[in-house]
Structure formats: structure tokens, C-alpha cells
Design a protein around this motif. Sequence first.
Motif, short mmCIF file in Angstrom:
data_model
loop_
_atom_site.label_atom_id
_atom_site.label_comp_id
_atom_site.label_asym_id
_atom_site.label_seq_id
_atom_site.Cartn_x
_atom_site.Cartn_y
_atom_site.Cartn_z
N ASP A 3 -3.24 3.41 0.07
CA ASP A 3 -3.91 2.92 -1.14
C ASP A 3 -3.19 1.69 -1.66
O ASP A 3 -1.99 1.74 -1.93
CB ASP A 3 -3.92 4.00 -2.23
CG ASP A 3 -4.73 5.23 -1.84
OD1 ASP A 3 -5.77 5.06 -1.16
OD2 ASP A 3 -4.32 6.34 -2.20
N GLU A 4 -3.92 0.59 -1.81
CA GLU A 4 -3.32 -0.64 -2.30
C GLU A 4 -2.84 -0.45 -3.74
O GLU A 4 -3.60 -0.02 -4.60
CB GLU A 4 -4.33 -1.78 -2.23
CG GLU A 4 -3.75 -3.12 -2.60
CD GLU A 4 -4.76 -4.23 -2.43
OE1 GLU A 4 -5.02 -4.92 -3.43
OE2 GLU A 4 -5.28 -4.40 -1.31
N VAL A 5 -1.57 -0.79 -4.00
CA VAL A 5 -1.01 -0.66 -5.34
C VAL A 5 -0.60 -2.01 -5.93
O VAL A 5 -0.39 -2.13 -7.14
CB VAL A 5 0.20 0.31 -5.40
CG1 VAL A 5 -0.26 1.73 -5.09
CG2 VAL A 5 1.31 -0.12 -4.47
N ALA A 59 0.85 -1.19 0.00
CA ALA A 59 0.00 0.00 0.00
C ALA A 59 0.88 1.25 0.00
O ALA A 59 1.91 1.28 0.68
CB ALA A 59 -0.91 0.01 1.22
#
Length: 106
Positions: free
Chosen positions: A56-58, A52
Motif C-alpha cells: 500500500d502506497e504511503v 509502499a
Amino acid sequence: MARALINLPKTAKAGAVIEIKTLISHPMETGYRPGPDGRLIPRNIITEFVCAYDGDEVFRADLSSASAANPYLTFTTVATKTGTLRFTWTGDNGFSQTEEMPITVT
């Protein structure tokens, strides 16, 4: 605790694609190998990896017993802002390890 190695740039230009490499050393068992008593040694693997970027998860990977004993993952993301990348590995038997690395975006 497992030993994790993470390689990513300390700084990047805004909008640049950055490469991230991770490796974790973990005492893994597939669940298919017999122990000294002939019974199968219970499975003990890393089942999931999540990265993350400031929450925000990437990147996410679901792993199985066919994965390497010490999973090495390489992926890219776009440097958007100065922040923290959080790396989380989870697995069997309640295993969980989290590491954090900062990145400065100019």
C-alpha cells in the motif's frame, strides 16, 4: 547503482507514528550545465520516489531539477502491522532502484 540510506525503527507499537528518513546518492545533472565541449550535459535526475508499506502506497514525491543532488526525504506513517516497507526511486535514462526494509509491530 546508486547508494541508498534508509533510517526507520526496527520495531514499533501498533498505531504508533513512525518517522522514516531516506537519502540516495546519485550522479545527477540538471541539464543546464555545459560540458567540456560547450554543449549542455543531458539531464539525469531522480524524478519520483515512492514508499509502499506491504504493497500500500504511503508516500510519494515528484522531484525536479531543483531538487538536491542527493535527495533526502523525511516522512511519517502509522505502524499498522509487521511487514515490509519498499522504497523505489525512478529517474531519467531508465534509472530505477528499489530497497526493502522490514518493520516488526507489537
